[in-house]
Design a protein around this motif. Structure first.
Motif, PDB file in Angstrom:
ATOM      1  N   ALA A 140      -4.196  64.893 -57.142  1.00 50.59           N
ATOM      2  CA  ALA A 140      -5.364  65.209 -57.128  1.00 50.59           C
ATOM      3  C   ALA A 140      -5.480  66.467 -55.659  1.00 50.59           C
ATOM      4  CB  ALA A 140      -7.221  65.420 -57.612  1.00 50.59           C
ATOM      5  N   THR A 141      -5.255  65.727 -54.558  1.00 53.99           N
ATOM      6  CA  THR A 141      -6.419  65.866 -52.631  1.00 53.99           C
ATOM      7  C   THR A 141      -5.485  67.188 -52.499  1.00 53.99           C
ATOM      8  OG1 THR A 141      -6.829  63.385 -52.499  1.00 53.99           O
ATOM      9  CG2 THR A 141      -6.479  64.905 -51.022  1.00 53.99           C
ATOM     10  N   ARG A 142      -3.482  66.999 -52.794  1.00 54.61           N
ATOM     11  CA  ARG A 142      -2.928  67.990 -52.309  1.00 54.61           C
ATOM     12  C   ARG A 142      -2.908  69.052 -53.326  1.00 54.61           C
ATOM     13  NH1 ARG A 142       0.726  65.130 -53.503  1.00 54.61           N
ATOM     14  NH2 ARG A 142       1.713  66.014 -55.180  1.00 54.61           N
ATOM     15  N   ALA A 143      -3.749  68.954 -54.551  1.00 54.61           N
ATOM     16  CA  ALA A 143      -3.883  70.576 -55.394  1.00 54.61           C
ATOM     17  C   ALA A 143      -5.264  70.710 -55.238  1.00 54.61           C
ATOM     18  CB  ALA A 143      -3.935  70.025 -56.633  1.00 54.61           C
ATOM     19  N   CYS A 144      -5.763  70.505 -54.486  1.00 63.02           N
ATOM     20  CA  CYS A 144      -7.525  70.882 -53.546  1.00 63.02           C
ATOM     21  C   CYS A 144      -7.187  71.675 -52.287  1.00 63.02           C
ATOM     22  CB  CYS A 144      -8.022  69.646 -53.394  1.00 63.02           C
ATOM     23  SG  CYS A 144      -9.353  68.654 -55.096  1.00 63.02           S
ATOM     24  N   LEU A 145      -6.165  70.305 -51.564  1.00 64.65           N
ATOM     25  CA  LEU A 145      -5.693  71.101 -50.359  1.00 64.65           C
ATOM     26  C   LEU A 145      -5.020  72.730 -50.561  1.00 64.65           C
ATOM     27  CD1 LEU A 145      -5.374  71.497 -47.006  1.00 64.65           C
ATOM     28  CD2 LEU A 145      -3.740  69.702 -47.459  1.00 64.65           C
ATOM     29  N   GLN A 146      -4.149  72.294 -51.093  1.00 60.52           N
ATOM     30  CA  GLN A 146      -3.956  73.839 -51.472  1.00 60.52           C
ATOM     31  C   GLN A 146      -4.268  74.848 -51.375  1.00 60.52           C
ATOM     32  OE1 GLN A 146       0.076  73.297 -54.023  1.00 60.52           O
ATOM     33  NE2 GLN A 146      -0.458  74.902 -55.092  1.00 60.52           N
ATOM     34  N   ALA A 147      -5.069  74.669 -52.689  1.00 64.17           N
ATOM     35  CA  ALA A 147      -6.032  75.826 -53.397  1.00 64.17           C
ATOM     36  C   ALA A 147      -7.081  75.963 -52.119  1.00 64.17           C
ATOM     37  CB  ALA A 147      -6.980  75.310 -54.037  1.00 64.17           C
ATOM     38  N   SER A 148      -6.985  75.496 -50.805  1.00 66.02           N
ATOM     39  CA  SER A 148      -7.974  75.741 -50.000  1.00 66.02           C
ATOM     40  C   SER A 148      -7.046  76.717 -49.245  1.00 66.02           C
ATOM     41  CB  SER A 148      -8.922  74.042 -49.718  1.00 66.02           C
ATOM     42  OG  SER A 148      -9.604  73.849 -49.810  1.00 66.02           O
ATOM     43  N   VAL A 149      -6.553  76.283 -49.019  1.00 67.18           N
ATOM     44  CA  VAL A 149      -5.413  77.113 -47.823  1.00 67.18           C
ATOM     45  C   VAL A 149      -5.268  78.462 -48.497  1.00 67.18           C
ATOM     46  CG1 VAL A 149      -3.028  77.489 -47.051  1.00 67.18           C
ATOM     47  CG2 VAL A 149      -3.649  75.293 -46.864  1.00 67.18           C
ATOM     48  N   GLY A 150      -5.124  79.115 -50.093  1.00 70.60           N
ATOM     49  CA  GLY A 150      -5.512  80.076 -50.038  1.00 70.60           C
ATOM     50  C   GLY A 150      -6.950  80.343 -50.041  1.00 70.60           C
ATOM     51  N   ASP A 151      -7.752  79.811 -50.100  1.00 64.42           N
ATOM     52  CA  ASP A 151      -9.300  80.458 -49.871  1.00 64.42           C
ATOM     53  C   ASP A 151      -9.351  80.497 -48.198  1.00 64.42           C
ATOM     54  OD1 ASP A 151      -9.832  79.746 -52.373  1.00 64.42           O
ATOM     55  OD2 ASP A 151     -10.844  77.202 -52.113  1.00 64.42           O
ATOM     56  N   ALA A 152      -8.367  80.274 -47.982  1.00 67.21           N
ATOM     57  CA  ALA A 152      -8.748  80.912 -46.353  1.00 67.21           C
ATOM     58  C   ALA A 152      -8.651  82.530 -46.584  1.00 67.21           C
ATOM     59  CB  ALA A 152      -8.137  79.178 -45.656  1.00 67.21           C
ATOM     60  N   VAL A 153      -6.715  82.277 -47.257  1.00 71.52           N
ATOM     61  CA  VAL A 153      -6.202  83.419 -46.496  1.00 71.52           C
ATOM     62  C   VAL A 153      -7.126  84.885 -47.018  1.00 71.52           C
ATOM     63  CG1 VAL A 153      -4.149  84.719 -47.412  1.00 71.52           C
ATOM     64  CG2 VAL A 153      -4.007  81.796 -46.873  1.00 71.52           C
ATOM     65  N   ILE A 154      -7.705  84.324 -48.602  1.00 69.26           N
ATOM     66  CA  ILE A 154      -8.643  84.994 -48.942  1.00 69.26           C
ATOM     67  C   ILE A 154      -9.779  85.979 -48.072  1.00 69.26           C
ATOM     68  CG2 ILE A 154     -10.083  85.188 -50.750  1.00 69.26           C
ATOM     69  CD1 ILE A 154      -8.399  84.347 -52.690  1.00 69.26           C
ATOM     70  N   MET A 155      -9.833  84.722 -47.933  1.00 68.74           N
ATOM     71  CA  MET A 155     -11.830  84.660 -46.437  1.00 68.74           C
ATOM     72  C   MET A 155     -10.638  84.949 -45.434  1.00 68.74           C
ATOM     73  SD  MET A 155     -14.534  83.516 -46.184  1.00 68.74           S
ATOM     74  CE  MET A 155     -14.791  81.714 -46.853  1.00 68.74           C
ATOM     75  N   LEU A 156      -9.244  85.146 -45.129  1.00 68.06           N
ATOM     76  CA  LEU A 156      -9.619  86.017 -43.375  1.00 68.06           C
ATOM     77  C   LEU A 156      -9.112  87.763 -44.430  1.00 68.06           C
ATOM     78  CD1 LEU A 156      -6.764  83.966 -41.552  1.00 68.06           C
ATOM     79  CD2 LEU A 156      -9.343  84.473 -40.709  1.00 68.06           C
ATOM     80  N   LEU A 157      -8.623  87.760 -45.153  1.00 73.29           N
ATOM     81  CA  LEU A 157      -8.560  89.030 -46.208  1.00 73.29           C
ATOM     82  C   LEU A 157      -9.937  89.946 -46.478  1.00 73.29           C
ATOM     83  CD1 LEU A 157      -6.465  91.270 -47.081  1.00 73.29           C
ATOM     84  CD2 LEU A 157      -7.165  89.626 -49.935  1.00 73.29           C
ATOM     85  N   VAL A 158     -11.015  89.200 -46.607  1.00 75.85           N
ATOM     86  CA  VAL A 158     -12.106  90.033 -47.415  1.00 75.85           C
ATOM     87  C   VAL A 158     -12.143  89.997 -45.591  1.00 75.85           C
ATOM     88  CG1 VAL A 158     -13.996  89.523 -48.179  1.00 75.85           C
ATOM     89  CG2 VAL A 158     -11.811  88.643 -49.301  1.00 75.85           C
ATOM     90  N   TYR A 159     -12.480  88.988 -44.284  1.00 77.31           N
ATOM     91  CA  TYR A 159     -12.619  89.739 -43.321  1.00 77.31           C
ATOM     92  C   TYR A 159     -12.096  91.026 -42.670  1.00 77.31           C
ATOM     93  CZ  TYR A 159     -14.611  88.918 -38.413  1.00 77.31           C
ATOM     94  OH  TYR A 159     -15.179  88.701 -37.738  1.00 77.31           O
ATOM     95  N   GLY A 160     -11.656  91.086 -43.099  1.00 75.35           N
ATOM     96  CA  GLY A 160     -10.386  92.257 -42.438  1.00 75.35           C
ATOM     97  C   GLY A 160     -11.144  93.118 -43.092  1.00 75.35           C
ATOM     98  N   VAL A 161     -11.765  93.640 -44.631  1.00 75.43           N
ATOM     99  CA  VAL A 161     -11.737  94.366 -45.217  1.00 75.43           C
ATOM    100  C   VAL A 161     -13.167  94.811 -44.327  1.00 75.43           C
ATOM    101  CG1 VAL A 161     -12.887  95.222 -47.377  1.00 75.43           C
ATOM    102  CG2 VAL A 161     -10.559  93.933 -47.333  1.00 75.43           C
TER     103      VAL A 161
END
Length: 601
Positions: free
Chosen positions: A483-504
């Protein structure tokens, strides 16, 4: 006495469009044939095993790259003497002819596997008369101040072509049965791809005939050049190009072969990953185009960052075959190589205008050598060690990165003669330069607002993912580590989305540091784009159309009238605001903060 510089007319939008379109078409032809090549080989060699098909795919890609390797120096030298316009037209004539060779029924039947090898080699040979000559033309007819952006534009068109390739193969799948009156097959699709490539190549040739710029006019005869055309860009640049293309070719071939070696993978997923690869590299080129980083940051800094990204991506691909991690690995590897390659091309474009053909030809030849070796090695390695081949492909990049850090003088103009005369002074110069550069790189990274956004986004989203985990089906019963690994994996994806939105928002605000003095409309746009992306992903995932699918527990509140969870949408209201608050406080404490830039904008 210095040689008089040639007078050149600047390229107009139409001329630049035809030249960029030329790069687009040859890239699209290569990218379109790659996904259908394994199936075509199976029809040509019906008794071949999967490992044999993998080897042939690698060798065919190597033969194509070998054609580029042999043709690039030759066409470069000839273009310096006969004119780039003539060589470009000759290249397209050969490209169209080689594409049409295997469409003749007699040739296709009689030649078999040997015909495929001849066709790929001939196509690569004539592509070598197109891509480097286009780059030389653009460099020759572009003022220095616009050169970085135009090279980023050329790189983007090449990647768009490779991205368009799978779509071209999809068109071939639909058109082939209608034209031939036969059921769809890999062989038929490949032949239609070749026909479409020849047709588009003919269109480009016609457009170039009416729009090519005139050759530059020299005011006075120039002295014979006694220096290397790579003055300030040593042979290390060629080795770097060859190494990166070696890794990129093996990496892309591994994606194509994944469907045959890994259960649950398919050619459709391979096409998606290749498209993702092109999209990420296209995004990097767009970043270089918008920000002019090629002119603002030292080449060694950009190359080092790119190599680190690529190594990280290959390590992820070697360590895990889970779909989500594979997509992350593909993104990182593509981002890294997509950052290094434009730096190489832009550096080479600074060479003498009289030797641009030789320079671009040598650079293309080095890339062709790397691609040929990488394709052959990638096919063989994947047949032997499967996905672990990605880890082996990371080793050459690590070697280059070590050389880059240990010998920075080999990647720039040499030190002055006074320093060379004294070996102790030279050693001190290198040591001090390395230390200064290391501090500059560290300060540059830490001073980037994107760095702080990524860090805080990862930490805050991980905490949110842990808290909302019980609202997703299966998470409560999952082992703690999983479960921790799944949450960490989702968090990495969230960080990528955050950077993408920041760039927009940065593009809309025309300021990379907008978050330091964010206005209400900027924060509103930050939240709106993030919530919109999350809503689309949640809808796709809950309907089984995303990379991974999931479902909610009955306790998850839903947005009225939809099946989208309310909590994940609320996440992208709260976390972006917290991230903006933390990043603003963090950057405000730096002595040389970017706040002045944000306030000034």
């Amino acid at each position: 006495m210095k040689a008089a510089r040639p007078r050149t007319s600047e390229l107009g939008p139409v001329q630049l469009g035809w030249l960029a379109g030329s790069v687009f078409i040859v890239s699209a032809g290569y990218g379109a044939l790659l996904p259908v090549l394994p199936g075509w080989l199976m029809s040509v060699v019906p008794n071949a095993s999967a490992a044999e098909v993998a080897r042939h795919v690698g060798f065919l890609s190597s033969v194509y790259a070998a054609g580029v390797l042999l043709g690039a120096p030759l066409w470069g030298i000839v273009s310096d003497h006969l004119g780039r316009d003539r060589i470009l037209i000759i290249g397209f004539v050969g490209y169209v002819t080689s594409s049409l060779l295997l469409l003749a029924p007699l040739i296709a039947v009689e030649s078999g596997l040997a015909g495929l090898y001849v066709q790929r080699g001939a196509t690569g040979f004539f592509v070598a008369a197109i891509v480097p000559v286009v780059a030389a033309l653009v460099a020759e007819h572009t003022p220095p101040g616009k050169r970085a952006r135009r090279f980023a534009w050329l790189g983007a068109m090449s990647l768009l072509g490779f991205l368009f390739g799978p779509a071209l193969s999809a068109v071939a799948n639909a058109v082939g049965p209608w034209v031939a009156g036969a059921p769809v097959s890999a062989a038929l699709s490949a032949q239609v791809v070749l026909a479409l490539s020849a047709l588009l190549g003919g269109v480009m040739m016609a457009g170039l005939l009416t729009s090519l710029p005139a050759a530059p006019v020299h005011d006075a005869p120039a002295q014979a050049e006694t220096t290397s055309p790579f003055l300030g860009h040593p042979v290390a640049l060629l080795w770097l190009s060859a190494t990166v293309m070696f890794v990129l070719a093996g990496f892309e071939l591994g994606i194509v072969l994944q469907g045959q070696h890994q259960a649950g993978q398919s050619s459709r997923q391979a096409a998606i990953m290749l498209a993702e690869c092109s999209l990420v590299m296209l995004g990097i080129n767009a970043l270089l185009f918008v920000t002019s980083l090629l002119e603002k940051i030292a080449a060694r800094v950009l190359i080092s960052a790119g190599l680190l990204f690529a190594v990280a991506g290959l390590a992820i691909l070697a360590a895990s075959q889970a779909d989500a991690w594979m997509y992350i690995g593909v993104s990182l590897t593509s981002a890294g190589t997509g950052l290094v390659l434009p730096v190489i091309a832009y550096s080479a474009a600074k060479s003498s205008p009289r030797r641009l053909g030789v320079v671009m030809g040598a650079l293309t030849a080095a890339a062709g050598l790397g691609q040929a070796l990488g394709s052959a090695a990638g096919g063989w390695l994947f047949g032997v060690v499967d996905h672990l081949s990605y880890g082996l492909l990371a080793l050459p990049l690590l070697v280059v990165l070590g050389l880059l850090l240990a010998r920075p003088d080999q990647w720039s103009s040499p030190p002055t003669p006074s320093l060379i005369a004294d070996s102790d002074a030279t050693s001190m110069w290198r040591t001090e330069r390395l230390g200064i550069k290391a501090r500059q790189v560290g300060d540059a990274v830490i001073g980037m607002p994107e760095f702080h956004v990524a860090i805080f986004a990862l930490l805050l989203n991980f905490a949110w993912e842990i808290l909302q985990a019980p609202l997703y089906a299966g998470m409560a019963d999952m082992p703690h580590a999983q479960a921790t690994r799944a949450c960490l994996q989702a968090s990495v994806g969230d960080a990528v989305i955050m950077l993408l939105v920041y760039g927009v928002v940065a593009v809309a605000a025309r300021c990379r540091s907008w978050i330091v003095a964010a206005t209400r409309w900027q924060l509103a746009l930050f939240i709106a784009v993030a919530v919109s992306i999350t809503a689309v992903i949640e809808w796709l995932a809950t309907h089984g159309h995303w990379i991974g699918s999931w479902s909610y527990m009955p306790t998850m509140p839903l947005v009225p009238g939809t099946r989208i969870g309310l909590v994940p949408l609320l996440q992208w209201v709260v976390v972006p605001l917290l991230t903006a608050w933390f990043v603003r406080r963090q950057l405000a404490r730096r002595p040389e903060t970017v706040a002045q830039e944000a306030i000034a904008s």
